[in-house]
Design an enzyme around this catalytic site. Structure first.
Site, PDB file in Angstrom:
ATOM      1  N   MET A   1       0.843  -1.187   0.000  1.00  0.00           N
ATOM      2  CA  MET A   1       0.000   0.000   0.000  1.00  0.00           C
ATOM      3  C   MET A   1       0.882   1.242   0.000  1.00  0.00           C
ATOM      4  O   MET A   1       1.869   1.305   0.721  1.00  0.00           O
ATOM      5  CB  MET A   1      -0.885   0.011   1.249  1.00  0.00           C
ATOM      6  CG  MET A   1      -1.733   1.261   1.402  1.00  0.00           C
ATOM      7  SD  MET A   1      -2.818   1.560   0.002  1.00  0.00           S
ATOM      8  CE  MET A   1      -3.823   0.074   0.051  1.00  0.00           C
ATOM      9  N   CYS A   2       0.510   2.198  -0.815  1.00  0.00           N
ATOM     10  CA  CYS A   2       1.305   3.419  -0.931  1.00  0.00           C
ATOM     11  C   CYS A   2       0.373   4.612  -1.094  1.00  0.00           C
ATOM     12  O   CYS A   2      -0.801   4.472  -1.420  1.00  0.00           O
ATOM     13  CB  CYS A   2       2.248   3.350  -2.133  1.00  0.00           C
ATOM     14  SG  CYS A   2       3.358   1.921  -2.111  1.00  0.00           S
ATOM     15  N   GLY A   3       0.944   5.781  -0.858  1.00  0.00           N
ATOM     16  CA  GLY A   3       0.278   7.022  -1.203  1.00  0.00           C
ATOM     17  C   GLY A   3       1.016   7.645  -2.361  1.00  0.00           C
ATOM     18  O   GLY A   3       2.240   7.792  -2.322  1.00  0.00           O
TER      19      GLY A   3
END
Length: 597
Positions: A1-3
């Site tokens: 998961m990343c932004g």
């Protein structure tokens, strides 16, 4: 998961605001990086003004043996990738390394593929190649990819929209793309459609202020029936698309003229179990050790996996099958959320004892504890940790503004009710019982991977309106209702959910939406998924109990029975906002479709 974050402007570098930077970091606490660069091009012997590009990414590291910082570039710095996703496999080959590096190589190779010349500046051809490459990736994702040699910024989401991506354009032609928003969410932010690859062509000889805005366009698609580029499983081999993992999002509407009732021995039940085990194996095995959480001496061992657990059919089957895949020594956290609702609990908030009782009387708490007991009975060697997450009304009110901002552009009362439940469940902070101590003790899950049962109702006919549709018009009306659900899988919930739950530095995975399982569920006949209109025929003594199972999601109910979860197999469907009691907290008449003020 990343932004992920990207901004394009002809006049300045646009950094994320302090609030947006914080939200991006919440999604990816393991590493962060920002890259700024200028791009200029000469076309038709005319120099275009410099374009200012800002790329920023934060990373929650869950894949590979090390954290790979983003935005990702190789030594040439000719290409830049911001990636938020999981590439479980690429072209049918399981990817055991780091996703970012593997996808970067895939996309670089794609844009280097010319159409008769070494350099191809047509964004349509570039997007076609990008879309073709991504059609080989099994898993959820959103991305931004900058191809400097050709002056193209590509971005998009997977065909189901399992990862969030928003964008906005200003009047001066600036374009911003991000996983979440933070300013006034109504300030032009829209959700990027899960229907193709979008491109900003920086090389076009347009006037500077209008350059990015006027050149943003969808120029490729990898979703059947949406645009001129279709990458589906039945594509001809000589087109180079034969390794596409993307199923046609169209429902098999054939009905077998004579069919037997679904039972635990049915082939469809065995096929569903096989698909679900394979999907879960990708999602629950090889999760890295999470950071330490201090939960005291009573809870040794860190949970790597947690399940959003209402006690319903979908999530309990996931828990039971996850148990068979993971070592018995690993605890599994079951996150069960219940809310104080002043409209229902009118006196409870005054009396602490009454409030505790009010939480325990929430429908999802009752089914949660019942299903938890069934898991303990069928799988006693596992350390099942039932986390009772109790949310006072004052705390709901305190976080309301944040939740509304996170879920935007979804903006209805129903969205808020569902998002509240998911937001606090994903936080994972509650109370659990310990055999070493009397009473409840505070506990926060250490798991950074959450499982959700979303998708089962749409695929297997589990909503009340599916039963209503069958009563109203039989199979034809039911099939139309299911087809509607399938067609909007990429629009309804997933982007919203991906903005709300990863806010706590956790990734949500959806085993029922795995590509192979999805393809099987769409292609199999309706009568092999549901029990509506089953023929009354003689059943064996072992299968007689299956006759009394509800028709909605009957294939999954039979699987639960096959796994020894007899009580779970008979659980009625209940929407999360009613089970956790987040619906209609305020006095007065409101509808779920009503827009928030």
């Amino acid at each position: 998961m990343c932004g992920i974050y990207c901004a394009v402007s002809c006049t300045r570098y646009i950094l994320p605001s302090a609030d947006l930077e914080k939200r991006l970091h919440n999604r990816g606490p393991d590493s962060s990086r920002t890259i700024q660069m200028k791009y200029s091009s000469k076309i038709y012997h005319t120099s275009t003004p410099d374009v200012h590009l800002t790329f920023s990414s934060t990373v929650l590291s869950l894949r590979g043996s090390r954290t790979v910082t983003q935005p990702y570039q190789d030594d040439s710095e000719e290409y830049t990738l911001c990636w938020n996703g999981e590439a479980w496999s690429i072209a049918g080959e399981t990817n055991s390394g780091n996703d970012t590096e593997a996808v970067y190589r895939l996309l670089v190779d794609a844009v280097k593929t010319g159409t008769g010349s070494d350099v191809d500046d047509d964004p349509t051809n570039g997007a076609s190649n990008i879309a073709r490459a991504l059609s080989h990736v099994s898993g959820p994702y959103a991305f931004v990819f900058f191809d400097r040699p050709h002056g193209h910024v590509f971005f998009g989401r997977d065909f189901l929209g399992r990862r969030s991506l928003l964008n906005k354009s200003t009047k001066s032609g600036e374009v911003v793309v991000a996983s979440v928003s933070a300013e006034d969410p109504r300030d032009g932010w829209v959700e990027v459609e899960a229907d193709g690859v979008y491109c900003i062509d920086l090389s076009a000889p347009a006037s500077c202020p209008a350059l990015p805005g006027s050149q943003t366009q969808k120029v490729g698609s990898f979703m059947a029936g949406q645009a001129s580029y279709h990458f589906t499983q039945d594509a001809e081999a000589d087109t180079g698309l034969s390794k596409s993992v993307i199923p046609r999002l169209s429902l098999n509407k054939s009905i077998l003229p004579r069919h037997l009732p679904l039972t635990t021995a049915s082939l469809a039940v065995a096929n569903l179990e096989t698909c679900l085990r394979e999907s879960l194996a990708l999602r629950v095995l090889n999760i890295p050790d999470p950071p330490s959480y201090d939960n005291g001496k009573y809870f040794p061992g860190k949970a790597r996996l947690a399940i959003l657990f209402s006690g319903g059919l979908d999530c309990t089957v996931l828990a039971r099958l996850s148990h068979e895949l993971l070592p018995a020594s690993e605890p599994i956290d079951l996150l069960n959320v219940a809310f104080e609702n002043p409209r229902i609990h009118k006196e409870a908030h005054v009396d602490p004892a009454g409030l505790t009782q009010a939480y325990e009387l929430c429908p999802d708490r009752i089914t949660g504890r019942t299903s938890y007991a069934e898991l303990v009975r069928t799988s006693p060697a596992r350390d099942w940790r039932f986390v009772a997450i109790n949310v006072p009304y004052a705390e709901t009110s305190e976080h309301r503004k944040e939740i509304i901002s996170l879920m935007y552009p979804h903006n209805t009362e129903m969205d808020l009710s569902i998002a509240c439940a998911l937001y606090f469940a994903a936080r994972g902070r509650g109370q659990i019982q310990s055999s070493a101590s009397r009473g409840s003790l505070p506990y926060t899950t250490s798991a950074r991977v959450l499982l959700s049962g979303l998708g089962a109702d749409e695929l297997f006919g589990g909503y009340t309106r599916h039963a209503t549709a069958f009563r109203r018009g039989g199979y034809p009306v039911l099939l139309d209702e299911l087809e509607l659900d399938v067609s909007r899988l990429g629009k309804r919930n997933l982007g919203r959910d991906d903005r709300v739950m990863p806010h706590w530095g956790r990734e949500v995975r959806f085993p029922y939406l795995e590509e192979k399982l999805l393809s099987w569920a769409l292609n199999v006949s309706l009568t092999e998924k549901c029990g509506f209109g089953e023929a009354e025929v003689q059943l064996s003594a072992n299968d007689e109990g299956c006759r009394t199972l509800e028709p909605g999601k009957k294939v999954l109910r039979c699987l639960a029975s096959r796994l020894g979860l007899e009580g779970v197999a008979r659980e009625k469907k209940r929407a999360i906002q009613f089970g956790a009691r987040t619906a209609k907290m305020e006095a007065g008449k409101t509808k779920g479709t009503q827009l928030l003020s």
